[in-house]
Design a protein around this motif. Structure first.
Motif, PDB file in Angstrom:
ATOM      1  N   ARG A 103      -3.850 -15.060   4.714  1.00  0.00           N
ATOM      2  CA  ARG A 103      -2.777 -14.412   3.949  1.00  0.00           C
ATOM      3  C   ARG A 103      -2.086 -15.399   3.018  1.00  0.00           C
ATOM      4  NH1 ARG A 103      -1.552 -12.518   9.209  1.00  0.00           N
ATOM      5  NH2 ARG A 103       0.496 -13.571   9.189  1.00  0.00           N
ATOM      6  N   LYS A 104      -1.957 -16.659   3.449  1.00  0.00           N
ATOM      7  CA  LYS A 104      -1.313 -17.664   2.605  1.00  0.00           C
ATOM      8  C   LYS A 104      -2.126 -17.976   1.358  1.00  0.00           C
ATOM      9  CE  LYS A 104       1.493 -20.153   6.021  1.00  0.00           C
ATOM     10  NZ  LYS A 104       1.685 -21.436   6.738  1.00  0.00           N
ATOM     11  N   GLN A 105      -3.449 -17.729   1.414  1.00  0.00           N
ATOM     12  CA  GLN A 105      -4.313 -18.015   0.276  1.00  0.00           C
ATOM     13  C   GLN A 105      -4.401 -16.840  -0.697  1.00  0.00           C
ATOM     14  OE1 GLN A 105      -8.142 -19.418   1.641  1.00  0.00           O
ATOM     15  NE2 GLN A 105      -7.239 -20.860   3.081  1.00  0.00           N
ATOM     16  N   ALA A 106      -3.772 -15.732  -0.357  1.00  0.00           N
ATOM     17  CA  ALA A 106      -3.821 -14.560  -1.237  1.00  0.00           C
ATOM     18  C   ALA A 106      -3.149 -14.873  -2.566  1.00  0.00           C
ATOM     19  CB  ALA A 106      -3.142 -13.377  -0.560  1.00  0.00           C
ATOM     20  N   VAL A 107      -3.829 -14.558  -3.658  1.00  0.00           N
ATOM     21  CA  VAL A 107      -3.272 -14.830  -4.986  1.00  0.00           C
ATOM     22  C   VAL A 107      -2.555 -13.603  -5.546  1.00  0.00           C
ATOM     23  CG1 VAL A 107      -4.980 -16.605  -5.497  1.00  0.00           C
ATOM     24  CG2 VAL A 107      -5.461 -14.225  -6.107  1.00  0.00           C
ATOM     25  N   LEU A 108      -2.692 -12.475  -4.876  1.00  0.00           N
ATOM     26  CA  LEU A 108      -1.964 -11.264  -5.239  1.00  0.00           C
ATOM     27  C   LEU A 108      -1.141 -10.821  -4.038  1.00  0.00           C
ATOM     28  CD1 LEU A 108      -4.780  -9.289  -7.127  1.00  0.00           C
ATOM     29  CD2 LEU A 108      -2.853 -10.534  -8.142  1.00  0.00           C
ATOM     30  N   PRO A 109      -0.181  -9.941  -4.213  1.00  0.00           N
ATOM     31  CA  PRO A 109       0.614  -9.484  -3.069  1.00  0.00           C
ATOM     32  C   PRO A 109      -0.245  -8.833  -1.992  1.00  0.00           C
ATOM     33  CG  PRO A 109       1.663  -8.868  -5.138  1.00  0.00           C
ATOM     34  CD  PRO A 109       0.306  -9.396  -5.494  1.00  0.00           C
ATOM     35  N   LEU A 110       0.160  -9.007  -0.744  1.00  0.00           N
ATOM     36  CA  LEU A 110      -0.526  -8.352   0.354  1.00  0.00           C
ATOM     37  C   LEU A 110      -0.436  -6.839   0.188  1.00  0.00           C
ATOM     38  CD1 LEU A 110       0.700 -10.488   3.396  1.00  0.00           C
ATOM     39  CD2 LEU A 110      -1.345 -10.822   1.983  1.00  0.00           C
ATOM     40  N   ARG A 140     -10.092  -9.968  -0.815  1.00  0.00           N
ATOM     41  CA  ARG A 140      -9.691 -11.291  -0.344  1.00  0.00           C
ATOM     42  C   ARG A 140      -8.452 -11.787  -1.083  1.00  0.00           C
ATOM     43  NH1 ARG A 140     -14.438 -14.446  -1.795  1.00  0.00           N
ATOM     44  NH2 ARG A 140     -13.452 -16.229  -0.780  1.00  0.00           N
ATOM     45  N   SER A 141      -8.327 -11.439  -2.356  1.00  0.00           N
ATOM     46  CA  SER A 141      -7.142 -11.848  -3.119  1.00  0.00           C
ATOM     47  C   SER A 141      -5.881 -11.185  -2.593  1.00  0.00           C
ATOM     48  CB  SER A 141      -7.331 -11.510  -4.603  1.00  0.00           C
ATOM     49  OG  SER A 141      -7.148 -10.119  -4.845  1.00  0.00           O
ATOM     50  N   ARG A 142      -6.047 -10.106  -1.809  1.00  0.00           N
ATOM     51  CA  ARG A 142      -4.909  -9.386  -1.227  1.00  0.00           C
ATOM     52  C   ARG A 142      -4.699  -9.755   0.246  1.00  0.00           C
ATOM     53  NH1 ARG A 142      -3.482  -4.709  -4.082  1.00  0.00           N
ATOM     54  NH2 ARG A 142      -1.547  -4.941  -2.872  1.00  0.00           N
ATOM     55  N   GLY A 143      -5.386 -10.824   0.703  1.00  0.00           N
ATOM     56  CA  GLY A 143      -5.161 -11.324   2.057  1.00  0.00           C
ATOM     57  C   GLY A 143      -6.053 -10.737   3.124  1.00  0.00           C
TER      58      GLY A 143
END
Length: 330
Positions: A103-110, A140-143
């Motif tokens: 989740r910390k690596q998500a580049v967009l909001p969860l 993956r970008s959303r966690g």
């Protein structure tokens, strides 16, 4: 997973289904009814993964001994034409809320509960590999952790999805499509990917819709070994490969010692030691009669296998699948 295969000594076993549909898409049970069904059948967790809508019912439905794994089944469809009367191929990619490290690596909001994930629509032709990669990247970008679902049923070919970067696993057994159309066994694609030297974990799931047309619930599951029944512990164990897939039998432990590979399991009719490497790699151990039951099996490897995984099957064909252990021979 330990280097010699098998599971950590510490922890508890938790049974779960990560692929489940409710009235939030095309299922027939409410989320609450789904929880009741699986809890009554000894499950500890459930992923409510409705089509193209993210579900997070943890606050409403978590119990002391049962938890919800937030999830979505995202889709892309290749239609024959714009009349939308015939699907030629489908990508169904699972997005499962990852542990804190992911989740910390998500580049967009969860993702938020009830959020729609727009399905991708194509007509006549597509670049299947590019579409699958886009879907995995987005989730993956959303966690989320990502799993590719039921490729045989979806009519895709290996080149449409097998090289998708970032996938955690492949759905190798889908109980719904087994009973609907005999298209729910996907270990052929799994081995094709493993033979490339790429670790991809194998998942079994129900994909239940509970319409009553045929049995589609409580027939495909994973067994996860984790320190405690929490979202963080369960999904972290998935990332570490501390689980196996099953449609019935249980794998208690397994491992490789030198060239010896062994397994302890519930009573089964046959044990397949599936191996990568040259033609005819791998061996099978079978009972002398259908009335007997194997609870332990072992074989000697030749030393040229690239990986080994284990299948424990009962007389009805119900099977438990270990994940693969890649072998580095001296």
């Amino acid at each position: 997973m330990r280097k010699d295969g098998g599971f950590k000594e510490e922890g508890n076993w938790y049974k779960g289904n990560l692929h489940s549909h409710t009235v939030d898409s095309d299922g027939c049970l409410t989320p609450g009814e789904a929880v009741e069904l699986f809890a009554e059948h000894g499950y500890s967790f459930l992923g409510i993964s409705d089509h193209d809508v993210y579900s997070d019912y943890r606050e409403q439905l978590n119990r002391e001994n049962f938890i919800i794994i937030p999830a979505v089944e995202a889709s892309a469809v290749l239609w024959k034409d714009e009349t939308l009367t015939q699907r030629l191929k489908v990508h169904h990619v699972h997005g499962i809320l990852g542990p804190e490290s992911v989740r910390k690596q998500a580049v967009l909001p969860l993702m938020r509960h009830g959020e729609a994930v727009q399905p991708r629509m194509f007509y006549g032709e597509w670049d299947g590999a590019a579409v699958a990669q886009e879907m995995s990247d987005y989730l993956r970008s959303r966690g989320c952790l990502t799993i590719y679902n039921h490729p045989i049923w979806s009519r895709v070919r290996e080149e449409d999805f097998a090289d998708t970067d970032g996938l955690l696993g492949l759905e190798i057994f889908n109980y719904n499509t087994v009973n609907e159309s005999g298209t729910g066994f996907d270990t052929t694609y799994w081995d094709a990917i493993l033979r490339k030297g790429r670790q991809l974990y194998g998942f079994a799931a129900d994909d239940n819709h509970n319409s009553g047309e045929f049995d589609d619930a409580c027939g495909g599951f994973i067994m996860v070994k984790a320190p405690a029944l929490t979202h963080e512990m369960i999904v972290s164990a998935l990332m570490e490969g501390e689980f196996y897939a099953s449609s019935g039998p249980l794998i208690h432990d397994w491992g490789v010692c030198g060239r010896r590979v062994w397994v302890k399991c519930s009573p089964v009719y046959r044990v397949n030691f599936i191996a990568g490497g040259p033609v005819n790699a791998g061996l099978t151990v079978m009972c002398n009669t259908r009335e007997d039951g194997l609870e332990y099996a072992e074989v000697e490897l030749k030393g040229n296998e690239t990986y080994v995984r284990i299948e424990c099957a009962d007389v009805y064909g119900r099977t438990a699948w270990s994940n693969a252990l890649f072998l580095n021979w001296p």
